[in-house]
Design an enzyme around this catalytic site. Sequence first.
Site, PDB file in Angstrom:
ATOM      1  CB  THR A   1      -0.873   0.011   1.273  1.00 25.55           C
ATOM      2  OG1 THR A   1      -1.696  -1.156   1.249  1.00 25.55           O
ATOM      3  CG2 THR A   1      -1.777   1.238   1.334  1.00 25.55           C
ATOM      4  N   GLY A   2       0.397   2.300  -0.645  1.00 27.94           N
ATOM      5  CA  GLY A   2       1.114   3.584  -0.566  1.00 27.94           C
ATOM      6  C   GLY A   2       1.386   4.162  -1.939  1.00 27.94           C
ATOM      7  CB  SER A   3       2.631   7.493  -2.949  1.00 25.09           C
ATOM      8  OG  SER A   3       3.799   7.524  -2.154  1.00 25.09           O
TER       9      SER A   3
ATOM     10  N   GLY B   1       6.196  -0.710  -0.115  1.00 23.02           N
ATOM     11  CA  GLY B   1       7.070   0.396   0.235  1.00 23.02           C
ATOM     12  C   GLY B   1       7.424   0.364   1.710  1.00 23.02           C
ATOM     13  CB  ALA B   2       9.747   0.861   3.864  1.00 21.21           C
TER      14      ALA B   2
ATOM     15  CE  LYS C   1       5.197  -2.261   4.966  1.00 21.24           C
ATOM     16  NZ  LYS C   1       4.809  -1.132   4.079  1.00 21.24           N
ATOM     17  N   GLY C   2       3.557   1.709   7.887  1.00 26.11           N
ATOM     18  CA  GLY C   2       2.257   2.053   8.459  1.00 26.11           C
ATOM     19  C   GLY C   2       1.873   3.500   8.268  1.00 26.11           C
TER      20      GLY C   2
ATOM     21  CD  GLU D   1       1.422  -1.752   4.539  1.00 24.37           C
ATOM     22  OE1 GLU D   1       1.142  -0.915   3.690  1.00 24.37           O
ATOM     23  OE2 GLU D   1       2.134  -1.513   5.526  1.00 24.37           O
TER      24      GLU D   1
ATOM     25  CE  LYS E   1       9.530   7.115   1.932  1.00 28.43           C
ATOM     26  NZ  LYS E   1       8.601   6.179   1.361  1.00 28.43           N
TER      27      LYS E   1
HETATM   28  C1  5RP Z   1       1.453   2.010   4.267  1.00 23.80           C
HETATM   29  C2  5RP Z   1       2.913   1.822   4.262  1.00 23.80           C
HETATM   30  C3  5RP Z   1       3.673   2.374   3.106  1.00 23.80           C
HETATM   31  O1  5RP Z   1       4.400   1.348   2.521  1.00 23.80           O
HETATM   32  C4  5RP Z   1       4.605   3.439   3.604  1.00 23.80           C
HETATM   33  O2  5RP Z   1       3.846   4.409   4.332  1.00 23.80           O
HETATM   34  C5  5RP Z   1       5.333   4.115   2.453  1.00 23.80           C
HETATM   35  O3  5RP Z   1       4.417   4.832   1.682  1.00 23.80           O
HETATM   36  P1  5RP Z   1       4.844   5.708   0.437  1.00 23.80           P
HETATM   37  O4  5RP Z   1       5.272   4.767  -0.632  1.00 23.80           O
HETATM   38  O5  5RP Z   1       3.589   6.475   0.099  1.00 23.80           O
HETATM   39  O6  5RP Z   1       5.963   6.617   0.885  1.00 23.80           O
HETATM   40  O7  5RP Z   1       3.496   1.239   5.139  1.00 23.80           O
HETATM   41  O8  5RP Z   1       0.866   1.567   5.462  1.00 23.80           O
END
Ligand code: 5RP
Length: 223
Positions: A28-30, A82-83, A94-95, A103, A121
């Site tokens: 999940t995430g961008s 992602g992370a 994460k989260g 996840e 990151k």
């Molecule tokens: C969602 C996550 C995402 O992997 C983490 O927040 C990174 O998000 P992004 O790719 O938007 O930077 O853990 O719960």
Amino acid sequence: MTQDELKTLVGQAALAYVEDGSIVGVGTGSTVNKFIDALGTIKHRIAGAVSSSVASTDRLQALGIQVFDATEVDELGVYIDGADEIDHAGNMVKGGGAALTREKIVAAQSRRFVCIADESKLVKALGAFPLPVEVIPMAAKRIARQFEALGGTVTLRQKDGAPLVTDNGQHILDVTGLKIEDPLAFETQVSQWPGVVTVGVFAFQKAQVCLLGTETGVKTLVF
Ligand code: 5RP
């Protein structure tokens, strides 16, 4: 390159880890959104996906990718996510997108975790990013006090002026000021506190590979 372009780069690079005919674990995430968009271009080569959030499920389905329930699948070859932070051993925080519980579940069901992230990151030690912890609401205040006893400062995550409710109907605490020197020990300790659903340290479900988007291209870190 912008951060968005770096995310696109690693999202596309992750296709190399997708096996033909397989069901893919999707985070999940961008950054993962970029991967999902790339996955759409090879959707006829895969059987489908197991998703870690309602948001990712919606995006996968909009592209015509079949989404299976985690209970319909025994083991996944790869989980791509992602992370918020990743250290040099593959441990992660994460989260940030509030999807940490699902996840961790899909990651645990997968043989290999491939983390996709831009280079901002990568950290020496986890803990600068506010640590997300999914909690059962009736336990939130006591868990906050337990983090405060460790030196943390706790905020209940809000959305539209009210406590955010996760896909699992729970709340999120964001904790700053913690020193996470031993991620495995920290995850073990906090996971045992009554009312903690999931702590956002991923040490048991750490990454085996990280595709890191840098100015000079994608760096592959293997842990
Ligand atoms: C969602 C996550 C995402 O992997 C983490 O927040 C990174 O998000 P992004 O790719 O938007 O930077 O853990 O719960």
